[in-house]
Design a protein around this motif. Structure first.
Motif, PDB file in Angstrom:
ATOM      1  N   LYS A   6      -1.994 -17.575   3.696  1.00  0.00           N
ATOM      2  CA  LYS A   6      -1.746 -18.800   4.454  1.00  0.00           C
ATOM      3  C   LYS A   6      -0.640 -18.627   5.490  1.00  0.00           C
ATOM      4  N   ASP A   7       0.074 -17.528   5.434  1.00  0.00           N
ATOM      5  CA  ASP A   7       1.145 -17.295   6.390  1.00  0.00           C
ATOM      6  C   ASP A   7       0.554 -16.996   7.770  1.00  0.00           C
ATOM      7  N   PRO A   8       1.187 -17.462   8.851  1.00  0.00           N
ATOM      8  CA  PRO A   8       0.651 -17.196  10.193  1.00  0.00           C
ATOM      9  C   PRO A   8       0.482 -15.716  10.511  1.00  0.00           C
ATOM     10  N   SER A   9       1.239 -14.852   9.854  1.00  0.00           N
ATOM     11  CA  SER A   9       1.147 -13.418  10.140  1.00  0.00           C
ATOM     12  C   SER A   9       0.030 -12.728   9.374  1.00  0.00           C
ATOM     13  N   THR A  10      -0.571 -13.413   8.413  1.00  0.00           N
ATOM     14  CA  THR A  10      -1.586 -12.760   7.568  1.00  0.00           C
ATOM     15  C   THR A  10      -2.852 -13.591   7.362  1.00  0.00           C
ATOM     16  N   ARG A  11      -2.870 -14.838   7.787  1.00  0.00           N
ATOM     17  CA  ARG A  11      -4.015 -15.696   7.468  1.00  0.00           C
ATOM     18  C   ARG A  11      -5.299 -15.271   8.175  1.00  0.00           C
ATOM     19  N   GLN A  12      -5.180 -14.454   9.213  1.00  0.00           N
ATOM     20  CA  GLN A  12      -6.362 -13.957   9.922  1.00  0.00           C
ATOM     21  C   GLN A  12      -6.966 -12.736   9.241  1.00  0.00           C
ATOM     22  N   LEU A  13      -6.287 -12.184   8.246  1.00  0.00           N
ATOM     23  CA  LEU A  13      -6.695 -10.919   7.640  1.00  0.00           C
ATOM     24  C   LEU A  13      -7.617 -11.130   6.444  1.00  0.00           C
ATOM     25  N   PRO A  14      -8.520 -10.173   6.210  1.00  0.00           N
ATOM     26  CA  PRO A  14      -9.280 -10.204   4.952  1.00  0.00           C
ATOM     27  C   PRO A  14      -8.340  -9.904   3.788  1.00  0.00           C
ATOM     28  N   LYS A  15      -8.751 -10.296   2.601  1.00  0.00           N
ATOM     29  CA  LYS A  15      -7.901 -10.070   1.427  1.00  0.00           C
ATOM     30  C   LYS A  15      -7.608  -8.588   1.239  1.00  0.00           C
ATOM     31  N   ARG A  16      -8.599  -7.747   1.498  1.00  0.00           N
ATOM     32  CA  ARG A  16      -8.415  -6.290   1.481  1.00  0.00           C
ATOM     33  C   ARG A  16      -8.750  -5.781   2.876  1.00  0.00           C
ATOM     34  N   TRP A  17      -7.757  -5.230   3.531  1.00  0.00           N
ATOM     35  CA  TRP A  17      -7.851  -4.876   4.945  1.00  0.00           C
ATOM     36  C   TRP A  17      -7.786  -3.367   5.108  1.00  0.00           C
ATOM     37  N   PRO A  18      -8.886  -2.701   5.445  1.00  0.00           N
ATOM     38  CA  PRO A  18      -8.853  -1.256   5.703  1.00  0.00           C
ATOM     39  C   PRO A  18      -7.966  -0.966   6.911  1.00  0.00           C
ATOM     40  N   TRP A  19      -7.072   0.019   6.769  1.00  0.00           N
ATOM     41  CA  TRP A  19      -6.101   0.269   7.828  1.00  0.00           C
ATOM     42  C   TRP A  19      -5.671   1.733   7.797  1.00  0.00           C
ATOM     43  N   LYS A  20      -5.375   2.271   8.969  1.00  0.00           N
ATOM     44  CA  LYS A  20      -4.871   3.648   9.073  1.00  0.00           C
ATOM     45  C   LYS A  20      -3.443   3.612   9.587  1.00  0.00           C
ATOM     46  N   ASP A  21      -2.552   4.282   8.878  1.00  0.00           N
ATOM     47  CA  ASP A  21      -1.143   4.249   9.270  1.00  0.00           C
ATOM     48  C   ASP A  21      -0.374   5.321   8.512  1.00  0.00           C
ATOM     49  N   GLU A  22       0.921   5.421   8.803  1.00  0.00           N
ATOM     50  CA  GLU A  22       1.851   6.109   7.920  1.00  0.00           C
ATOM     51  C   GLU A  22       2.225   5.102   6.835  1.00  0.00           C
ATOM     52  N   TRP A  23       1.995   5.458   5.595  1.00  0.00           N
ATOM     53  CA  TRP A  23       2.226   4.511   4.501  1.00  0.00           C
ATOM     54  C   TRP A  23       3.629   4.755   3.960  1.00  0.00           C
ATOM     55  N   TYR A  24       4.554   3.924   4.399  1.00  0.00           N
ATOM     56  CA  TYR A  24       5.962   4.123   4.076  1.00  0.00           C
ATOM     57  C   TYR A  24       6.272   3.870   2.602  1.00  0.00           C
ATOM     58  N   ASN A  25       7.119   4.722   2.043  1.00  0.00           N
ATOM     59  CA  ASN A  25       7.753   4.488   0.744  1.00  0.00           C
ATOM     60  C   ASN A  25       9.206   4.078   1.003  1.00  0.00           C
ATOM     61  N   PHE A  26       9.729   3.211   0.149  1.00  0.00           N
ATOM     62  CA  PHE A  26      11.032   2.611   0.388  1.00  0.00           C
ATOM     63  C   PHE A  26      11.967   2.755  -0.807  1.00  0.00           C
ATOM     64  N   LYS A  27      13.253   2.511  -0.532  1.00  0.00           N
ATOM     65  CA  LYS A  27      14.272   2.345  -1.565  1.00  0.00           C
ATOM     66  C   LYS A  27      15.104   1.113  -1.204  1.00  0.00           C
TER      67      LYS A  27
END
Length: 256
Positions: free
Chosen positions: A150-171
């Motif tokens: 429901k957020d404006p930044s994600t409401r346009q997205l499918p629940k599972r969104w195929p995407w290509k990127d660098e998948w960051y790990n965090f601390k």
């Protein structure tokens, strides 16, 4: 006479509330200084955000110059967008100025390697919401899971969104952020955070508003309408109500 005085008093109390928002349209600053890895996607990211501003009612300035980080300059902006910045891009005086800007009510948007900037500055890591550790060797296909649809930044997205990127790990993750999307580590190799791996979030922090997304490594990302809407929602959150900054609320002292 008493009635007239009462009316004048009511009007004088009402005006400051109405005028707390800026009379002009919001203005944001894209900051894209790099001292380590330079993302080839930065020019396309700048062009895309400028187009988003034209289409959605906010002005956009851009700089790689950290000398912009002064009160006189930053107070012009409703939000500052750190677009794939890397390394220690601010000196101690500039750090204090940016901290004061957020405390005065400013907005922050971190895109992709913003989380790999100022890694030894704890306050900035808390503002961003996490600190970059590493990523798989190359951008790979995976799946983004939308947590808040429901957020404006994600409401346009499918629940599972195929995407290509660098998948960051965090601390050093902040636990009191509103998570918007996570990575499904079962769909790619190199994830280190397990079943719950946040990728984008927002939160109120130290008087200001902060949005961060780990996505955006590839130049092609910024041509994707779904990703454009994702960062637009984040920018609009950081802009907030476009209220005038109140430096009286800044707790950090200016550096002489």
């Amino acid at each position: 006479m008493r009635k007239a005085v009462a009316i004048l008093l009511a009007v004088s109390l009402w005006i400051p509330t109405v005028c707390s928002a800026q009379t002009s349209k919001p203005r944001v600053l894209i900051f894209s200084k790099t001292l380590r890895y330079y993302h080839e996607s930065i020019p396309n990211g700048i062009a895309t955000i400028m187009k988003l501003g034209q289409a959605n009612g906010f002005d956009v300035d851009t700089t790689k110059n950290a000398d912009f980080f002064t009160e006189n300059t930053l107070k012009k902006y409703a939000a500052v967008i750190w677009l794939s910045t890397t390394g220690d891009v601010l000196n101690p005086t500039q750090e204090a100025e940016f901290k004061r800007y957020i405390q005065a009510g400013g907005g922050y948007v971190g895109i992709h390697s913003a989380s790999a900037s100022e890694k030894d500055w704890d306050w900035f890591g808390q503002l961003t919401g996490a600190v970059f550790v590493n990523h798989p060797p190359d951008p790979v296909d995976g799946v983004v899971q939308v947590v808040d649809n429901k957020d404006p930044s994600t409401r346009q997205l499918p629940k599972r969104w195929p995407w290509k990127d660098e998948w960051y790990n965090f601390k050093k993750r902040m636990t009191d952020v509103h998570v918007l999307m996570t990575a499904d580590e079962s769909t790619y190799q190199g994830g280190t955070e397990g079943a719950y791996h946040p990728l984008a979030w927002k939160h109120s922090f130290d008087g200001g508003r902060a949005f961060y997304t780990a996505l955006g490594h590839l130049e092609s990302a910024y041509n994707n309408p779904l990703f454009q809407q994702h960062i637009l929602g984040g920018i609009q959150y950081a802009i907030g109500k476009n209220e005038k900054l109140d430096y009286a609320k800044a707790k950090t002292a200016k550096v002489p």
